[in-house]
Enzyme design. Structure first.
Site, short mmCIF file in Angstrom:
data_model
loop_
_atom_site.label_atom_id
_atom_site.label_comp_id
_atom_site.label_asym_id
_atom_site.label_seq_id
_atom_site.Cartn_x
_atom_site.Cartn_y
_atom_site.Cartn_z
N ARG A 142 61.41 8.12 71.39
CA ARG A 142 60.63 9.34 71.64
C ARG A 142 59.21 9.29 71.06
O ARG A 142 58.29 9.87 71.62
CB ARG A 142 61.40 10.58 71.17
N ARG B 172 54.76 15.71 65.74
CA ARG B 172 56.07 15.20 66.17
C ARG B 172 55.93 14.64 67.58
O ARG B 172 55.00 15.00 68.33
CB ARG B 172 57.11 16.32 66.15
N HIS B 173 56.85 13.77 67.96
CA HIS B 173 56.93 13.28 69.34
C HIS B 173 57.05 14.48 70.29
O HIS B 173 57.45 15.58 69.88
CB HIS B 173 58.18 12.40 69.49
N GLU C 273 63.39 8.86 61.91
CA GLU C 273 63.88 10.17 61.46
C GLU C 273 64.99 10.03 60.42
O GLU C 273 65.66 8.98 60.36
CB GLU C 273 64.36 10.99 62.68
N ASN D 240 66.40 17.20 71.90
CA ASN D 240 65.88 18.49 71.41
C ASN D 240 66.34 19.60 72.34
O ASN D 240 66.74 20.68 71.90
CB ASN D 240 64.35 18.51 71.35
N HIS E 44 58.71 12.45 63.15
CA HIS E 44 59.88 13.32 63.35
C HIS E 44 59.83 14.43 62.31
O HIS E 44 59.14 14.31 61.29
CB HIS E 44 61.15 12.51 63.19
O1 F6P Z 1 66.31 18.30 65.46
C1 F6P Z 1 65.33 17.33 65.43
C2 F6P Z 1 65.41 16.53 64.15
O2 F6P Z 1 64.34 15.62 64.12
C3 F6P Z 1 66.76 15.78 63.94
O3 F6P Z 1 66.82 14.51 64.53
C4 F6P Z 1 66.85 15.75 62.43
O4 F6P Z 1 68.16 15.50 61.98
C5 F6P Z 1 66.35 17.12 62.10
O5 F6P Z 1 65.30 17.40 63.00
C6 F6P Z 1 65.81 17.26 60.68
O6 F6P Z 1 65.60 18.61 60.40
P1 F6P Z 1 66.60 19.41 59.42
O7 F6P Z 1 66.50 18.66 58.12
O8 F6P Z 1 66.03 20.79 59.34
O9 F6P Z 1 67.98 19.35 59.98
#
Ligand code: F6P
Length: 432
Positions: A285, A235-236, A305, A242, A371
């Site tokens: 990012r 990941r970045h 993402e 975050n 991501h």
């Molecule tokens: O929180 C970081 C992230 O990359 C968000 O931008 C994204 O919505 C999420 O993680 C995805 O993870 P999850 O599906 O568990 O919400």
């Protein structure tokens, strides 16, 4: 009361606007040690990842389970009793495959030598009787170095030769191949649709390949190779979003994110020098992370993402508070849940297909700076995990997930990144 749009299931290919999946069998053809099982498993992994119920029926496993390990003479076509025994085993696998396709299965791969016209006619007749379309996938390999490498890497280590010295196993296996060579007939144009993969994709011949899925499989097979190389998923570095617990957005890296990215740069350069492909998304990012790496990189929109749509920029607590229906719906089925005006994990998988093709094609090591959701989907493909597991796969920040494709799978190792100098205890071994 009608359900909000986002609660409606988006379960299968139909929900994506595609026709219902056809009942389809890919029947492998070829001499032993021509990479049939490698190809069969790759096709199965790819189609399962796309959401089709797919299974491989490997006749060798049926033979071992029913008859145990066999000396090369068992494969001699002049030995009638053994010919019957081998045919029975092949038919047992075929029956199971047809039962699977008659039930919940969409696609099956019949992994056997199918090396005679007679055997293939039998397979086609039985499949047609049940309305199953058959495409033969023939692997022809005239490059003896590849065959020899395959014998040593997979066959001499197979359960057929457990405890047998390698040279004895190789000798027996070469004799087994010779038995098959004595009666092998290549697939002809009168036998229906086929894909011939020659010398691991150096050349391909197609005949009557029609329809969406067979064409996707051809495209997929065009990119396969067997050269070892690493794929790093990371990941970045931590972003300012975050830190705040906000999802989506296009935030820059935090100070801690930058510091850990320097560790990534150091490890990557020590390992690959400049002989590595670096891929990012189009989001700030990941681009900032690649810039710290200091290597040329390629940005893919497909690596962006998961689109959180109406929830973009919110924290999970805010979603629970302000959009409780959405929060609950996602909790109930995180894989299929689609954010309002955004995406589901299932959608993410579909748009990652070109990335998978390029990952398969690439011969140099690749570092994917991505991501959380997107890397979960890529990881599921690489490690052959059911797509439904994607949303719970652990891909933490500041971790390199190193994957090394092997003959039939992938080895995994994780390296934690930190702003401090490298400590050997940070390496965790994990083989999948
Ligand atoms: O929180 C970081 C992230 O990359 C968000 O931008 C994204 O919505 C999420 O993680 C995805 O993870 P999850 O599906 O568990 O919400």
């Amino acid at each position: 009361m009608s359900q909000p749009d986002t609660l409606k299931p988006t379960s299968d290919a139909t929900s994506l606007g595609l026709a219902p999946p056809p009942k389809l069998a890919f029947a492998m053809v070829g001499l032993p040690a021509r990479g049939k099982t490698f190809i069969a498993r790759k096709i199965a992994r790819y189609l399962s990842w796309l959401g089709h119920s797919t299974r491989v029926f490997n006749v060798g496993s049926y033979r071992r389970a029913q008859l145990g390990r066999q000396h090369h003479s068992f494969f001699d076509p002049r030995n009638e009793a053994y010919v019957v025994a081998r045919r029975d085993v092949a038919l047992a696998a075929l029956d199971d495959m047809l039962a699977y396709l008659g039930g919940n299965g969409d696609i099956a791969i019949y992994d056997a030598t199918n090396s005679t016209r007679e055997r293939r006619a039998l397979v086609r007749t039985r499949c047609f009787a049940q309305g199953v379309e058959v495409v033969f996938v023939e692997s022809i390999c005239n490059d003896q170095t590849i065959v020899e490498t395959n014998i040593r890497a997979t066959k001499a280590r197979s359960p057929d030769y457990e405890g047998v010295p390698e040279e004895d196993a190789v000798r027996d296996f070469r004799l087994r191949i010779a038995h098959y060579e004595s009666e092998y007939e290549e697939v002809g144009e009168d036998e229906g649709p086929f894909i011939k993969v020659i010398d691991v994709g150096r050349k391909m011949t197609l005949h009557r390949i029609q329809g969406y899925l067979p064409a996707r499989v051809v495209h997929f097979l065009l990119n396969l190779h067997i050269q070892p190389r690493s794929v790093w998923l990371t990941r970045h570095g931590e972003s300012t979003f975050n830190v705040l617990g906000r999802i989506g957005g296009d935030a820059p890296l935090s100070d801690a994110g930058r510091a850990c990215t320097h560790d990534l740069a150091r490890i990557a350069r020590g390992r690959f020098g400049s002989r590595v492909q670096v891929w990012t998304s189009t989001l700030r990012r990941t681009i900032e992370t690649a810039e710290i790496l200091g290597l040329p990189f390629r940005s893919w929109r497909a690596l962006d993402e998961i689109d959180a749509g109406a929830c973009d920029g919110m924290t999970y607590a805010e979603i629970a508070e302000e959009m409780p229906h959405e929060f609950e719906a996602r909790k109930a089925d995180k894989f299929r849940y689609r954010y309002p005006r955004g995406e589901s994990y299932q959608d993410v998988i579909q748009r990652l297909e070109p990335v998978i093709f390029e990952l398969e094609r690439e011969r140099e090591p690749v570092i994917v700076i991505g991501h959380q959701a997107v890397l979960r989907a890529l990881y599921a493909y690489m490690m052959d995990r059911p797509p439904r597991e994607c949303p719970t796969i652990s891909i933490p920040l500041h971790t390199i997930v190193e994957l090394e494709p092997t003959a039939y799978g992938c080895d995994e190792r994780r390296i934690d990144l930190a702003p401090a100098p490298l400590d050997p205890k940070r390496f965790r071994q994990n083989v999948g």
